[in-house]
Write a protein that holds these residues in place. Structure first.
Motif, PDB file in Angstrom:
ATOM      1  N   GLY A  53      18.980 -21.593  11.260  1.00 25.04           N
ATOM      2  CA  GLY A  53      18.853 -22.239  12.584  1.00 25.04           C
ATOM      3  C   GLY A  53      20.299 -21.906  12.611  1.00 25.04           C
ATOM      4  N   ALA A  54      21.140 -22.954  13.970  1.00 23.98           N
ATOM      5  CA  ALA A  54      22.214 -22.649  14.293  1.00 23.98           C
ATOM      6  C   ALA A  54      23.109 -21.987  12.819  1.00 23.98           C
ATOM      7  CB  ALA A  54      23.013 -22.840  15.159  1.00 23.98           C
ATOM      8  N   ALA A  55      23.800 -20.295  13.291  1.00 27.04           N
ATOM      9  CA  ALA A  55      25.152 -20.478  12.018  1.00 27.04           C
ATOM     10  C   ALA A  55      23.777 -19.935  10.585  1.00 27.04           C
ATOM     11  CB  ALA A  55      25.871 -21.443  11.782  1.00 27.04           C
ATOM     12  N   VAL A  56      23.083 -19.411  10.935  1.00 25.40           N
ATOM     13  CA  VAL A  56      22.182 -19.300   9.672  1.00 25.40           C
ATOM     14  C   VAL A  56      23.117 -17.643   8.699  1.00 25.40           C
ATOM     15  CG1 VAL A  56      21.463 -16.669  10.467  1.00 25.40           C
ATOM     16  CG2 VAL A  56      19.642 -18.290   9.317  1.00 25.40           C
ATOM     17  N   VAL A  57      23.820 -17.005   8.709  1.00 23.84           N
ATOM     18  CA  VAL A  57      24.602 -16.297   7.826  1.00 23.84           C
ATOM     19  C   VAL A  57      25.739 -17.788   7.219  1.00 23.84           C
ATOM     20  CG1 VAL A  57      26.570 -14.419   7.760  1.00 23.84           C
ATOM     21  CG2 VAL A  57      24.458 -14.587   8.824  1.00 23.84           C
ATOM     22  N   ILE A  58      25.563 -17.887   6.084  1.00 23.41           N
ATOM     23  CA  ILE A  58      26.026 -18.159   4.695  1.00 23.41           C
ATOM     24  C   ILE A  58      27.627 -17.584   4.717  1.00 23.41           C
ATOM     25  CG2 ILE A  58      26.571 -20.678   3.199  1.00 23.41           C
ATOM     26  CD1 ILE A  58      23.353 -21.201   4.223  1.00 23.41           C
ATOM     27  N   ALA A  59      28.474 -17.056   4.834  1.00 22.01           N
ATOM     28  CA  ALA A  59      29.174 -16.432   3.628  1.00 22.01           C
ATOM     29  C   ALA A  59      30.641 -17.319   3.535  1.00 22.01           C
ATOM     30  CB  ALA A  59      29.914 -15.145   5.105  1.00 22.01           C
ATOM     31  N   LEU A  60      30.628 -17.884   2.556  1.00 23.17           N
ATOM     32  CA  LEU A  60      31.738 -18.612   2.123  1.00 23.17           C
ATOM     33  C   LEU A  60      32.185 -18.482   1.096  1.00 23.17           C
ATOM     34  CD1 LEU A  60      30.192 -22.526   2.488  1.00 23.17           C
ATOM     35  CD2 LEU A  60      31.443 -21.021   3.983  1.00 23.17           C
ATOM     36  N   GLY A  61      33.284 -17.430   0.619  1.00 21.52           N
ATOM     37  CA  GLY A  61      33.926 -17.328  -0.497  1.00 21.52           C
ATOM     38  C   GLY A  61      33.405 -16.223  -1.532  1.00 21.52           C
ATOM     39  N   GLY A  62      34.104 -15.737  -2.171  1.00 17.06           N
ATOM     40  CA  GLY A  62      33.718 -14.719  -3.129  1.00 17.06           C
ATOM     41  C   GLY A  62      33.666 -13.053  -1.999  1.00 17.06           C
ATOM     42  N   VAL A  63      33.060 -12.639  -3.219  1.00 23.44           N
ATOM     43  CA  VAL A  63      33.223 -10.768  -1.945  1.00 23.44           C
ATOM     44  C   VAL A  63      31.546  -9.804  -1.947  1.00 23.44           C
ATOM     45  CG1 VAL A  63      34.729  -7.989  -1.541  1.00 23.44           C
ATOM     46  CG2 VAL A  63      35.762  -9.815  -3.219  1.00 23.44           C
ATOM     47  N   ALA A  64      30.970 -10.482  -0.177  1.00 22.39           N
ATOM     48  CA  ALA A  64      29.874  -9.935  -0.318  1.00 22.39           C
ATOM     49  C   ALA A  64      29.733  -8.349  -1.056  1.00 22.39           C
ATOM     50  CB  ALA A  64      29.301 -10.163   1.114  1.00 22.39           C
ATOM     51  N   LEU A  65      28.451  -8.298  -1.241  1.00 23.35           N
ATOM     52  CA  LEU A  65      28.252  -6.708  -1.603  1.00 23.35           C
ATOM     53  C   LEU A  65      28.341  -5.988  -0.214  1.00 23.35           C
ATOM     54  CD1 LEU A  65      26.553  -5.005  -3.369  1.00 23.35           C
ATOM     55  CD2 LEU A  65      24.657  -5.506  -2.132  1.00 23.35           C
ATOM     56  N   LEU A  66      27.810  -7.174   0.868  1.00 23.73           N
ATOM     57  CA  LEU A  66      28.191  -6.030   2.419  1.00 23.73           C
ATOM     58  C   LEU A  66      29.450  -5.613   3.272  1.00 23.73           C
ATOM     59  CD1 LEU A  66      24.446  -6.844   3.235  1.00 23.73           C
ATOM     60  CD2 LEU A  66      25.479  -4.899   2.081  1.00 23.73           C
ATOM     61  N   GLN A  67      30.440  -6.889   2.455  1.00 22.22           N
ATOM     62  CA  GLN A  67      31.422  -7.071   2.792  1.00 22.22           C
ATOM     63  C   GLN A  67      32.300  -5.447   3.342  1.00 22.22           C
ATOM     64  OE1 GLN A  67      34.534  -8.701   0.646  1.00 22.22           O
ATOM     65  NE2 GLN A  67      36.455  -7.893   1.328  1.00 22.22           N
ATOM     66  N   SER A 353      20.442 -23.235  20.435  1.00 24.82           N
ATOM     67  CA  SER A 353      19.378 -22.515  18.738  1.00 24.82           C
ATOM     68  C   SER A 353      18.553 -21.689  18.489  1.00 24.82           C
ATOM     69  CB  SER A 353      18.451 -23.814  18.481  1.00 24.82           C
ATOM     70  OG  SER A 353      17.994 -24.303  19.271  1.00 24.82           O
ATOM     71  N   TYR A 354      17.711 -21.190  19.783  1.00 20.48           N
ATOM     72  CA  TYR A 354      16.006 -20.294  19.710  1.00 20.48           C
ATOM     73  C   TYR A 354      16.276 -19.236  19.587  1.00 20.48           C
ATOM     74  CZ  TYR A 354      15.950 -18.228  24.370  1.00 20.48           C
ATOM     75  OH  TYR A 354      16.285 -17.714  25.156  1.00 20.48           O
ATOM     76  N   GLN A 355      18.145 -18.571  19.976  1.00 23.21           N
ATOM     77  CA  GLN A 355      18.083 -17.117  19.254  1.00 23.21           C
ATOM     78  C   GLN A 355      18.476 -17.041  18.545  1.00 23.21           C
ATOM     79  OE1 GLN A 355      20.482 -16.500  22.983  1.00 23.21           O
ATOM     80  NE2 GLN A 355      19.534 -15.930  24.228  1.00 23.21           N
ATOM     81  N   GLN A 356      19.775 -17.963  17.678  1.00 20.74           N
ATOM     82  CA  GLN A 356      19.617 -17.099  16.053  1.00 20.74           C
ATOM     83  C   GLN A 356      18.744 -17.594  15.875  1.00 20.74           C
ATOM     84  OE1 GLN A 356      24.024 -19.374  16.942  1.00 20.74           O
ATOM     85  NE2 GLN A 356      24.716 -17.829  15.671  1.00 20.74           N
ATOM     86  N   ALA A 357      17.788 -19.445  15.909  1.00 23.58           N
ATOM     87  CA  ALA A 357      17.157 -18.979  14.327  1.00 23.58           C
ATOM     88  C   ALA A 357      15.688 -18.729  14.799  1.00 23.58           C
ATOM     89  CB  ALA A 357      16.514 -21.201  15.354  1.00 23.58           C
ATOM     90  N   LEU A 358      15.467 -17.921  15.470  1.00 22.09           N
ATOM     91  CA  LEU A 358      14.293 -17.152  15.091  1.00 22.09           C
ATOM     92  C   LEU A 358      14.912 -15.122  15.542  1.00 22.09           C
ATOM     93  CD1 LEU A 358      12.001 -18.613  18.660  1.00 22.09           C
ATOM     94  CD2 LEU A 358      11.504 -18.641  15.858  1.00 22.09           C
ATOM     95  N   GLY A 359      16.356 -15.789  15.532  1.00 18.89           N
ATOM     96  CA  GLY A 359      16.592 -13.693  15.438  1.00 18.89           C
ATOM     97  C   GLY A 359      16.419 -12.889  16.530  1.00 18.89           C
ATOM     98  N   CYS A 360      16.025 -13.720  17.493  1.00 20.67           N
ATOM     99  CA  CYS A 360      15.814 -13.094  19.033  1.00 20.67           C
ATOM    100  C   CYS A 360      16.899 -11.750  19.325  1.00 20.67           C
ATOM    101  CB  CYS A 360      16.102 -13.998  19.830  1.00 20.67           C
ATOM    102  SG  CYS A 360      14.687 -15.409  19.921  1.00 20.67           S
ATOM    103  N   PRO A 361      16.234 -11.092  19.790  1.00 19.95           N
ATOM    104  CA  PRO A 361      16.802  -9.873  20.148  1.00 19.95           C
ATOM    105  C   PRO A 361      18.673  -9.879  21.463  1.00 19.95           C
ATOM    106  CG  PRO A 361      14.932  -9.813  20.521  1.00 19.95           C
ATOM    107  CD  PRO A 361      15.102 -10.654  20.348  1.00 19.95           C
ATOM    108  N   SER A 362      19.797  -9.764  21.493  1.00 22.57           N
ATOM    109  CA  SER A 362      20.533  -9.610  21.549  1.00 22.57           C
ATOM    110  C   SER A 362      20.578  -9.643  23.476  1.00 22.57           C
ATOM    111  CB  SER A 362      21.673  -8.912  21.206  1.00 22.57           C
ATOM    112  OG  SER A 362      22.536  -9.006  20.060  1.00 22.57           O
ATOM    113  N   GLN A 363      21.171 -10.687  24.486  1.00 18.70           N
ATOM    114  CA  GLN A 363      20.850 -10.654  25.845  1.00 18.70           C
ATOM    115  C   GLN A 363      21.406  -9.572  26.275  1.00 18.70           C
ATOM    116  OE1 GLN A 363      18.234 -12.352  27.196  1.00 18.70           O
ATOM    117  NE2 GLN A 363      17.614 -12.724  24.831  1.00 18.70           N
TER     118      GLN A 363
END
Length: 363
Positions: A53-67, A353-363
């Motif tokens: 949904g909106a703000a689909v990336v959850i990145a809270l705390g820790g060190v991500a593999l892709l950091q 909400s639809y662009q983030q929820a559906l992963g739409c290409p950037s406008q």
């Protein structure tokens, strides 16, 4: 909160990097869930269902593999140092892999085969490299996973993060390079991490130590022919044909060009389906949004009617058995035919909400 290029690409496609076992925000709890791959910081890689949904990336705390982090000069304190693609083993020199071969890895261990493949971010110049490749190997009920990341990954931080929940044991040779090996505390689960030029890799499996080390030695780079032969039928290698098959019964918006959908890496069919159907769905909603602004009832009705057939689209029917992307499309089809809102613990408009929820290409 900041994101590197790969994380932004994952956000665009409706994927996520999960870096802690943090509950989904209440306001997103009921919106469409999309099956995604996630790499958990201080946790082994897992397959999860998270909310898209909106703000689909959850990145809270820790060190991500892709950091994002240092990409270059090796690791201090005795960690592996591989500043170029030239690799060596204790048995002597090994030919350096080509850029494409770095992302084509198979196992020669009996019973182990590739079962899942995910790739993101073709690099410019047609080198055959990818920003991120995830290869899953399966042998019966056992699974192993290799993640390869180009740039943006700090190997030292990755190792330190894994050691926080485990114990470093003897290093290993992986793909001709020295790898740090960590055993997660209290369980037979191991990770091996190292670098090949600009590629930082991590290989994880839930096996006993002997089996894990044996599997490490079975990994090798292969050429394109061997690679394609090793891929399962569930991986799409011909996107042009996939466009024909996946979109056969889907009405396309006026002027919609499928050319861009025909280009992309080999990948699991579900992810390819999400890319293709998502692009069409987004285009129809784009038309609906624009038509609302200009009060063009004909264009509004055209978009509503087109997405109204989405429950009959063959690819979405197949995808619904594997994950929840189909439900997302259907929610938005219903929304534009109704009051123009979706409900995710809170009421959200289609427009916001639809662009983030559906992963739409950037406008």
């Amino acid at each position: 909160m900041t994101f590197d290029d790969h994380e932004r690409e994952q956000l665009r496609r409706g994927l996520a990097v999960l870096v802690d076992e943090t509950p989904v925000a209440p306001e997103l709890a009921s919106i469409t869930a999309v099956r995604v791959r996630a790499v958990a910081s201080r946790r082994r890689p897992i397959t999860v269902f998270i909310t898209a949904g909106a703000a689909v990336v959850i990145a809270l705390g820790g060190v991500a593999l892709l950091q994002a982090g240092e990409s270059g000069e090796g690791i201090e304190g005795g960690e592996p140092t591989n500043p170029t693609l030239a690799v060596s083993t204790t048995a002597g020199s090994v030919p350096a892999p080509s850029p494409g071969e770095v992302h084509r890895v198979v196992s020669s261990s009996p019973g182990w085969a590739i079962s899942y493949l995910e790739r993101d971010g073709n690099l410019e110049g047609g080198s055959g490299e990818f920003q991120h490749t995830m290869i899953q190997f399966t042998n019966g009920s056992n699974q192993a996973e290799l993640n390869l990341n180009v740039g943006g990954t700090d190997l030292a931080s990755l190792i330190a993060d894994r050691e926080a929940d485990g114990t470093r044991i003897d290093d290993a040779t992986v793909l001709g390079t020295q790898a740090v090996v960590v055993r997660y505390d209290g369980e037979d689960y191991y990770t091996a991490m190292g670098r090949i030029g600009e590629v930082v890799y991590e290989f994880v499996a839930g096996l006993d130590e002997s089996a894990f080390r044996s599997l490490l030695t079975s990994l090798s780079f292969v050429d394109n022919e061997e690679w394609n032969a090793a891929l399962p039928d569930t991986v799409v290698t011909d996107r042009s044909q996939a466009v024909v098959e996946f979109l056969a019964d889907i009405p396309l918006p006026p002027g919609f060009d499928t050319t861009s959908l025909e280009v992309g890496p080999e990948e699991h069919w579900y992810q390819v389906g999400a890319d293709m159907v998502g692009a069409v769905t987004c285009a129809w909603i784009d038309q609906w949004v624009a038509a609302k602004a200009t009060q063009d009832q004909t264009a509004i009705d055209q978009a509503v009617d087109a997405l109204g057939t989405s429950r009959e689209w063959g690819i979405l029917t197949e995808m619904s058995a594997e994950g929840d992307f189909s439900k997302g499309v259907w929610e938005y089809a219903d929304a534009i035919a109704g009051d123009g809102t979706v409900r995710a613990g809170m009421v959200l408009t289609v427009e916001e909400s639809y662009q983030q929820a559906l992963g739409c290409p950037s406008q």
